[in-house]
Design a protein around this motif. Sequence first.
Motif, PDB file in Angstrom:
ATOM      1  N   SER A  30       0.812  -1.225   0.000  1.00  8.45           N
ATOM      2  CA  SER A  30       0.000   0.000   0.000  1.00  8.45           C
ATOM      3  C   SER A  30       0.838   1.264   0.000  1.00  8.45           C
ATOM      4  O   SER A  30       0.271   2.363  -0.034  1.00  8.45           O
ATOM      5  CB  SER A  30      -0.886   0.041   1.246  1.00  8.45           C
ATOM      6  N   ILE A  31       2.163   1.159   0.096  1.00  2.23           N
ATOM      7  CA  ILE A  31       2.971   2.366   0.344  1.00  2.23           C
ATOM      8  C   ILE A  31       4.122   2.489  -0.649  1.00  2.23           C
ATOM      9  O   ILE A  31       4.864   1.534  -0.871  1.00  2.23           O
ATOM     10  CB  ILE A  31       3.507   2.361   1.790  1.00  2.23           C
ATOM     11  N   TRP A 186       0.904   3.107  18.567  1.00  3.89           N
ATOM     12  CA  TRP A 186       0.091   2.218  17.736  1.00  3.89           C
ATOM     13  C   TRP A 186       0.126   2.735  16.299  1.00  3.89           C
ATOM     14  O   TRP A 186      -0.229   3.899  16.047  1.00  3.89           O
ATOM     15  CB  TRP A 186      -1.358   2.215  18.188  1.00  3.89           C
ATOM     16  N   LEU A 187       0.566   1.882  15.387  1.00  6.87           N
ATOM     17  CA  LEU A 187       0.627   2.264  13.978  1.00  6.87           C
ATOM     18  C   LEU A 187      -0.242   1.292  13.175  1.00  6.87           C
ATOM     19  O   LEU A 187      -0.045   0.074  13.248  1.00  6.87           O
ATOM     20  CB  LEU A 187       2.078   2.205  13.478  1.00  6.87           C
ATOM     21  N   GLU A 188      -1.164   1.871  12.405  1.00  8.94           N
ATOM     22  CA  GLU A 188      -2.125   1.037  11.671  1.00  8.94           C
ATOM     23  C   GLU A 188      -1.735   0.975  10.199  1.00  8.94           C
ATOM     24  O   GLU A 188      -1.397   2.002   9.608  1.00  8.94           O
ATOM     25  CB  GLU A 188      -3.501   1.691  11.826  1.00  8.94           C
ATOM     26  N   GLU A 193       2.750  -6.638   5.137  1.00 12.79           N
ATOM     27  CA  GLU A 193       4.021  -6.222   4.505  1.00 12.79           C
ATOM     28  C   GLU A 193       4.173  -4.702   4.461  1.00 12.79           C
ATOM     29  O   GLU A 193       5.209  -4.194   4.000  1.00 12.79           O
ATOM     30  CB  GLU A 193       4.125  -6.769   3.075  1.00 12.79           C
ATOM     31  N   ASP A 194       3.159  -3.968   4.898  1.00 10.73           N
ATOM     32  CA  ASP A 194       3.283  -2.506   4.950  1.00 10.73           C
ATOM     33  C   ASP A 194       4.034  -2.036   6.202  1.00 10.73           C
ATOM     34  O   ASP A 194       4.353  -0.847   6.326  1.00 10.73           O
ATOM     35  CB  ASP A 194       1.901  -1.845   4.940  1.00 10.73           C
ATOM     36  N   SER A 212      -5.578  -6.254   7.560  1.00 10.42           N
ATOM     37  CA  SER A 212      -5.837  -7.520   6.863  1.00 10.42           C
ATOM     38  C   SER A 212      -5.753  -8.715   7.817  1.00 10.42           C
ATOM     39  O   SER A 212      -6.221  -9.801   7.507  1.00 10.42           O
ATOM     40  CB  SER A 212      -4.852  -7.712   5.703  1.00 10.42           C
ATOM     41  N   GLU A 213      -5.153  -8.491   8.992  1.00 11.92           N
ATOM     42  CA  GLU A 213      -5.084  -9.566   9.992  1.00 11.92           C
ATOM     43  C   GLU A 213      -6.221  -9.449  10.993  1.00 11.92           C
ATOM     44  O   GLU A 213      -6.245 -10.137  12.014  1.00 11.92           O
ATOM     45  CB  GLU A 213      -3.740  -9.496  10.743  1.00 11.92           C
TER      46      GLU A 213
END
Length: 304
Positions: A30-31, A186-188, A193-194, A212-213
């Motif tokens: 996504s990045i 907290w990082l969303e 893999e992002d 996704s998890e």
Amino acid sequence: MTSTTAAAPEVAPFQLFDLTVVRTRRLGPSILRITLGGPGSEGFRGGGRDQSLSLLLPRPGQREAVVPAAGGGTWHERWRALPEDERAVLRSYAVRAERPRPDGSTEVDLDFVLHGDGGPASRWARAAAPGDRITVAGPAVADNTAVHFRPPADTDWVLIRADETAPPAAAAVLEWLPAGLPARVWLEVPRTEDRQALNTAAKSRISWLVRSEGAACGVETVRAAALPEGTPYAWIAGEASRLRALRHHLVRERGFAPERVTSTTYWTRGLSEEQARRAGSEAVSAGISSAEHPKAEWVDQVAR
Ligand SMILES: Cc1cc2nc3c(=O)[nH]c(=O)nc-3n(C[C@H](O)[C@H](O)[C@H](O)COP(=O)(O)OP(=O)(O)OC[C@H]3O[C@@H](n4cnc5c(N)ncnc54)[C@H](O)[C@@H]3O)c2cc1C
């Protein structure tokens, strides 16, 4: 004999820089990291932390962005003087990293979320290739108003919560934090893999929330956490309505002093950046504060 000393010319805190795409690198599904630099980057000087800049982008149907010519006043005043339906679209991005080069130029890394909604910035990023040119309104002095992460001196620990648009800023903040300072983070991100490697000397406890998890990404995650003792400073950034709920939790349920919570709206579901900013300006004109209205805080937060 009298002598006069010429005062050093005052540097405008934000200037237009005509930059070149040096390279692009996919960091995750996504990045995308885009490194800008080249001739024209001389004088770019950010303050680290959550330093942001504005990209000047073409409107749909334009091959090139219509950017202000050099002249008097601030770049933003000159941009506002251009016809509204022609002038470049502005989009805000955090400076993930800034590297001065021996030739006097500066390389600037920006990390773009390639969201599926296809606004001008994510569209530009998807197509970007080395050699492409882009104008940015960026910092020319390190102490500028587009750095918002400013913990008061008596801060005992820091709370950071970022959705996928804000890990670049959060990562730069983590690099800046003093050694040993406790940080609960907290990082969303959308996909496993992002996640990125992070560097910090702080005593940090970092949780990645991977959608996704099936990670719970609402306010409940912070609500359920045991937080460090002492005087906190919170920096939260991401989607407007989610921030509002989190700020409410921190101030009303946890008792954080409102001035110790820096809440920065990075995007608003269903609204482009200019639509969100317009809604914010209208809220401010109507006398509604950012504490009451999720978009009111947009007005002054970006590089002007
Ligand atoms: C100070 C600041 C720093 C920022 N730093 C970063 C950064 O480092 N990296 C980064 O990726 N973004 C960052 N953002 C967020 C980014 O500016 C917005 O996501 C912006 O709206 C993207 O512009 P666009 O042209 O792609 O979409 P827009 O034209 O603004 O919006 C088009 C549509 O896409 C939707 N949309 C916008 N962003 C997202 C998203 N992330 N996910 C899903 N839908 C979306 C909007 O709600 C709208 O419906 C930052 C914002 C601010 C204010």
